[in-house]
Design a protein around this motif. Structure first.
Motif, mmCIF file in Angstrom:
data_model
loop_
_atom_site.group_PDB
_atom_site.id
_atom_site.type_symbol
_atom_site.label_atom_id
_atom_site.label_comp_id
_atom_site.label_asym_id
_atom_site.label_seq_id
_atom_site.Cartn_x
_atom_site.Cartn_y
_atom_site.Cartn_z
ATOM 1 N N ALA A 41 0.829 -1.204 0.000
ATOM 2 C CA ALA A 41 0.000 0.000 0.000
ATOM 3 C C ALA A 41 0.863 1.253 0.000
ATOM 4 C CB ALA A 41 -0.927 -0.006 1.221
ATOM 5 N N LEU A 42 1.928 1.243 0.788
ATOM 6 C CA LEU A 42 2.811 2.405 0.854
ATOM 7 C C LEU A 42 3.567 2.596 -0.459
ATOM 8 C CD1 LEU A 42 3.748 4.676 2.657
ATOM 9 C CD2 LEU A 42 5.591 3.201 3.491
ATOM 10 N N THR A 43 3.954 1.496 -1.109
ATOM 11 C CA THR A 43 4.607 1.600 -2.410
ATOM 12 C C THR A 43 3.689 2.291 -3.415
ATOM 13 O OG1 THR A 43 5.879 -0.413 -2.006
ATOM 14 C CG2 THR A 43 5.660 0.292 -4.298
ATOM 15 N N LEU B 57 -3.377 0.424 10.744
ATOM 16 C CA LEU B 57 -2.630 0.740 11.968
ATOM 17 C C LEU B 57 -1.126 0.738 11.697
ATOM 18 C CD1 LEU B 57 -2.740 1.264 15.034
ATOM 19 C CD2 LEU B 57 -2.636 -1.215 15.371
ATOM 20 N N LEU B 58 -0.653 -0.243 10.922
ATOM 21 C CA LEU B 58 0.765 -0.292 10.568
ATOM 22 C C LEU B 58 1.173 0.933 9.750
ATOM 23 C CD1 LEU B 58 1.183 -4.068 9.613
ATOM 24 C CD2 LEU B 58 2.221 -2.914 11.559
ATOM 25 N N LEU B 59 0.307 1.344 8.839
ATOM 26 C CA LEU B 59 0.618 2.501 8.011
ATOM 27 C C LEU B 59 0.720 3.776 8.839
ATOM 28 C CD1 LEU B 59 -1.685 1.763 4.937
ATOM 29 C CD2 LEU B 59 0.807 1.830 4.926
ATOM 30 N N LEU B 60 -0.079 3.862 9.889
ATOM 31 C CA LEU B 60 -0.102 5.063 10.716
ATOM 32 C C LEU B 60 1.011 5.098 11.757
ATOM 33 C CD1 LEU B 60 -3.946 5.419 11.343
ATOM 34 C CD2 LEU B 60 -2.520 6.880 9.897
ATOM 35 N N ALA C 72 -2.247 5.533 0.654
ATOM 36 C CA ALA C 72 -2.132 4.100 0.951
ATOM 37 C C ALA C 72 -3.347 3.615 1.739
ATOM 38 C CB ALA C 72 -0.853 3.833 1.739
ATOM 39 N N ILE C 73 -3.771 4.387 2.718
ATOM 40 C CA ILE C 73 -4.951 4.020 3.511
ATOM 41 C C ILE C 73 -6.196 3.958 2.629
ATOM 42 C CG2 ILE C 73 -6.502 4.794 5.360
ATOM 43 C CD1 ILE C 73 -4.012 5.914 6.768
#
Length: 424
Positions: free
Chosen positions: A107-109, A335-338, A123-124
């Protein structure tokens, strides 16, 4: 034991193969060549071939087991059936935790490619949108995966053409300086850790096995889809690796942060660089879609056996899907993204995936009825290969994932003790 609503069998060979190939040609194909070249140097193709050999052993084992146990959950189910509850839990916990981190990385990529200044919110949004697609049913998931796969294949074909037509670079890249002034990178001893990195990109065929409850005629479809997806991915990775080595000096390839983009920018087709960025974004979405699908179904299978909270086993909606598990996976990824720099967690996921397949090979080794192309020695070779690649990964990756695995095992032990005391 409570009877759970079953998922519907809707996927044929083409759909299942597309889901697997879409996973193996996800965002990893756009980045994995550089760190692998940094470790293996000009022996990059040997690392890819080694990763492919280990992946083949694992694919054969997965196909054997998936045909025998056509249920959602993959090696979590196979480990429980063939080896016992604890090995099954080890595989399932490694898959769920490792692949949840991979979801966040994909998602971040995507966010970094389409909106670098707003990578996290984008990403979210991608996680939310693709979770919504999954909740519409598995046929929608397969349809979108095939569209994204077509975009990625077209992008890779363009990169291959640029590498063939473009001039050979003397040094430097658009994304950064050369790796070493000597023009060399990597070593013979870097082949093993490089293969471990490349193997991570090959591991997408696990998604086919986790969808066992939604595949038509699983005894025929699953083995064909797994082996077909792996064969296609191996050919593509070897071809791209060879073209990149021929087009870019090894030290340039090793230093790149976006090797396929650099290959195009250093060619006669440089004007097409934005198409590569778009392809990378599509690849990230395809990998994220397949990952969320597979992790949700493994979590559902674990919840059915009370290895995860029981509500995660609920199947509902107009098109039967594991609604609660899908939403829970999405929440963990957000949650990981944040809260986390998830790119540092990808190495943990590699270790977890290799443990997952170590259990797969051990479970397949115990099968009595086996096709001619799946002898026991192949399962033993796969088990040994997984363990070697896992424990030659960087120490931080191995120790970090080992701690996560230990925490999961300890949690299960406490839950079982509490359950036994309450019933006693």
């Amino acid at each position: 034991m409570t009877k759970h609503q079953q998922l519907q069998r809707r996927l044929g060979v083409a759909d299942a193969t597309a889901i697997g190939l879409g996973s193996m040609l996800g965002a990893g194909v756009f980045v994995v060549f550089a760190p692998a070249a940094r470790l293996a140097g000009s022996l990059l193709l040997a690392a890819i071939a080694l990763a492919g050999a280990v992946a083949y052993c694992n694919a054969v084992a997965s196909a054997q087991l998936a045909a025998k146990y056509p249920q959602s959950g993959g090696t979590y189910v196979y480990g429980r059936k063939q080896l016992g509850e604890w090995p099954g839990f080890l595989a399932g916990w490694g898959f769920v935790t490792g692949k949840s981190a991979s979801c966040a990385a994909m998602a971040l990529t995507f966010g970094q490619y389409v909106a670098p200044g707003y990578a996290t919110p984008v990403a979210i949004a991608a996680v939310a949108a693709l979770t919504g697609v999954n909740l519409l049913g598995i046929t929608r998931t397969a349809f979108l995966t095939r569209i994204l796969l077509a975009v990625v294949l077209a992008t890779l074909a363009f990169v291959a053409a640029a590498s063939i037509l473009g001039p050979h670079v003397a040094g430097g890249t658009a994304s950064g300086p050369a790796y070493a002034t000597s023009g060399q990178a990597g070593s013979f001893w870097g082949i093993l850790p490089a293969a471990g990195l490349v193997f991570f990109a090959f591991a997408g065929y696990a998604r086919i096995a986790t969808l066992g409850e939604e595949v038509k005629d699983p005894a025929r479809v699953i083995p064909r889809a797994i082996l077909g997806a792996l064969a296609g991915a191996l050919v593509i990775y070897l071809a791209l690796g060879a073209l990149l080595l021929a087009h870019l000096p090894v030290f340039v390839l090793a230093s790149s942060t976006a090797p396929l983009l650099d290959a195009v920018e250093q060619s006669r087709l440089a004007a097409g660089a934005p198409a590569v960025q778009a392809g990378a974004a599509a690849a990230s979405l395809g990998a994220l879609l397949a990952l969320i699908t597979g992790v949700g179904r493994t979590a559902m299978a674990m919840a059915r056996e009370r290895d995860l909270p029981a509500p995660l086993a609920r199947v509902g909606g107009r098109h039967p899907v594991p609604v609660t598990a899908e939403l829970a996976v999405a929440a963990v990824v957000v949650l990981l993204l944040l809260t986390t720099d998830v790119l540092t967690v990808v190495g943990f996921s590699s270790f977890g995936v290799l443990l997952y397949y170590a259990v797969t090979n051990a479970a397949a080794f115990t099968l009595r009825d086996r096709p001619w192309h799946a002898p026991k020695w192949l399962n033993a070779a796969g088990l040994a290969g997984c363990l070697v690649l896992a424990f030659t990964l960087p120490a931080a990756s191995a120790l970090g994932m080992a701690a996560i695995m230990a925490a999961g095992l300890a949690g299960r032990a406490v839950a079982l003790a509490f359950r036994k005391r309450r019933l006693g």
